[in-house]
Motif scaffolding. Structure first.
Motif, short mmCIF file in Angstrom:
data_model
loop_
_atom_site.label_atom_id
_atom_site.label_comp_id
_atom_site.label_asym_id
_atom_site.label_seq_id
_atom_site.Cartn_x
_atom_site.Cartn_y
_atom_site.Cartn_z
N SER A 106 43.74 33.34 44.26
CA SER A 106 45.20 33.23 44.46
C SER A 106 45.59 31.86 45.00
CB SER A 106 45.71 34.35 45.36
OG SER A 106 45.20 34.21 46.66
N ASP A 107 44.80 31.29 45.91
CA ASP A 107 45.08 29.93 46.41
C ASP A 107 44.99 28.91 45.27
OD1 ASP A 107 45.59 30.63 48.99
OD2 ASP A 107 44.03 29.38 49.87
N LEU A 108 44.00 29.07 44.43
CA LEU A 108 43.81 28.15 43.31
C LEU A 108 44.97 28.27 42.31
CD1 LEU A 108 41.78 26.06 42.40
CD2 LEU A 108 40.50 27.86 41.27
N ALA A 109 45.38 29.49 42.00
CA ALA A 109 46.50 29.70 41.07
C ALA A 109 47.80 29.14 41.65
CB ALA A 109 46.65 31.18 40.76
N ALA A 110 48.01 29.34 42.94
CA ALA A 110 49.21 28.82 43.58
C ALA A 110 49.22 27.30 43.58
CB ALA A 110 49.32 29.35 45.00
N ALA A 111 48.06 26.70 43.79
CA ALA A 111 47.97 25.23 43.78
C ALA A 111 48.27 24.70 42.37
CB ALA A 111 46.60 24.78 44.25
N PHE A 112 47.73 25.34 41.35
CA PHE A 112 48.04 24.92 39.98
C PHE A 112 49.53 25.03 39.70
CE2 PHE A 112 43.50 25.34 38.75
CZ PHE A 112 43.39 24.20 37.96
N ALA A 113 50.15 26.12 40.14
CA ALA A 113 51.59 26.30 39.92
C ALA A 113 52.39 25.22 40.63
CB ALA A 113 52.01 27.69 40.40
N ARG A 114 52.03 24.89 41.87
CA ARG A 114 52.77 23.87 42.61
C ARG A 114 52.58 22.48 42.05
NH1 ARG A 114 51.42 26.98 47.14
NH2 ARG A 114 49.65 25.67 47.62
N VAL A 115 51.38 22.18 41.57
CA VAL A 115 51.14 20.83 41.09
C VAL A 115 51.90 20.57 39.78
CG1 VAL A 115 49.07 21.07 39.62
CG2 VAL A 115 49.29 19.11 41.10
N HIS A 116 52.20 21.64 39.04
CA HIS A 116 52.94 21.46 37.79
C HIS A 116 54.43 21.76 37.92
CE1 HIS A 116 49.56 20.42 35.40
NE2 HIS A 116 48.89 21.50 35.74
N LYS A 117 54.85 22.14 39.10
CA LYS A 117 56.27 22.36 39.34
C LYS A 117 56.98 21.01 39.33
CE LYS A 117 59.34 24.47 42.68
NZ LYS A 117 59.43 25.10 44.00
N ASN A 118 58.16 20.96 38.75
CA ASN A 118 58.91 19.70 38.70
C ASN A 118 59.22 19.21 40.10
OD1 ASN A 118 58.91 19.65 35.95
ND2 ASN A 118 60.91 20.62 35.75
N GLY A 119 58.92 17.95 40.35
CA GLY A 119 59.22 17.34 41.63
C GLY A 119 58.13 17.51 42.66
#
Length: 138
Positions: A106-119
């Motif tokens: 879950s930490d890894l998935a959240a990090a991937f989501a944040r790194v590709h979030k705009n801004g």
């Protein structure tokens, strides 16, 4: 989830220059790790991954255990969250040694989501609040 036949291939980062280039890209922090990402913009749909596990994290046995756990976890998360044409470096923290596997995922998935979030992450251009030339109120 993507069809396995169309999933981009995962490869390893090997050269120091690639690790340094990823470190200048976007970052996302989680409790157990930091994810650094860089869009290569070379048109190749390969996803390249690297791990950084420093001696501060633990001795060789502990670092290797973290590395083995990440090698199992990353393909499960990268299949749906990583983007083709990107390089990723995962900087591990000590908590990865004994964290539950689901927490690590879950930490890894959240990090991937944040790194590709705009801004998210570091911006290469001047931040809009710092650039006062187009501001009508100044």
């Amino acid at each position: 989830m993507r069809d396995p036949s169309e999933a981009p291939r995962l490869d390893r980062l090997r050269r120091r220059a690639d690790f340094k280039a990823a470190s200048s890209g976007r970052r996302a922090h989680a409790d157990l790790l930091t994810l650094q990402a860089r869009d290569r913009a070379d048109g190749v749909s390969l996803i390249r991954l690297g791990f950084t596990i420093t001696r501060k994290v633990g001795n060789a046995v502990e670092r290797n255990r973290i590395r083995r756990r990440l090698r199992v976890a990353v393909p499960r998360v990268a299949d749906t969250n990583a983007r083709p044409g990107h390089d990723y470096v995962i900087v591990a923290r000590r908590g990865l040694i004994d964290a539950p596997f689901e927490t690590m995922l879950s930490d890894l998935a959240a990090a991937f989501a944040r790194v590709h979030k705009n801004g998210a992450g570091r911006a290469k251009a001047v931040h809009p609040r710092e650039d006062k030339s187009d501001d009508p109120q100044s």
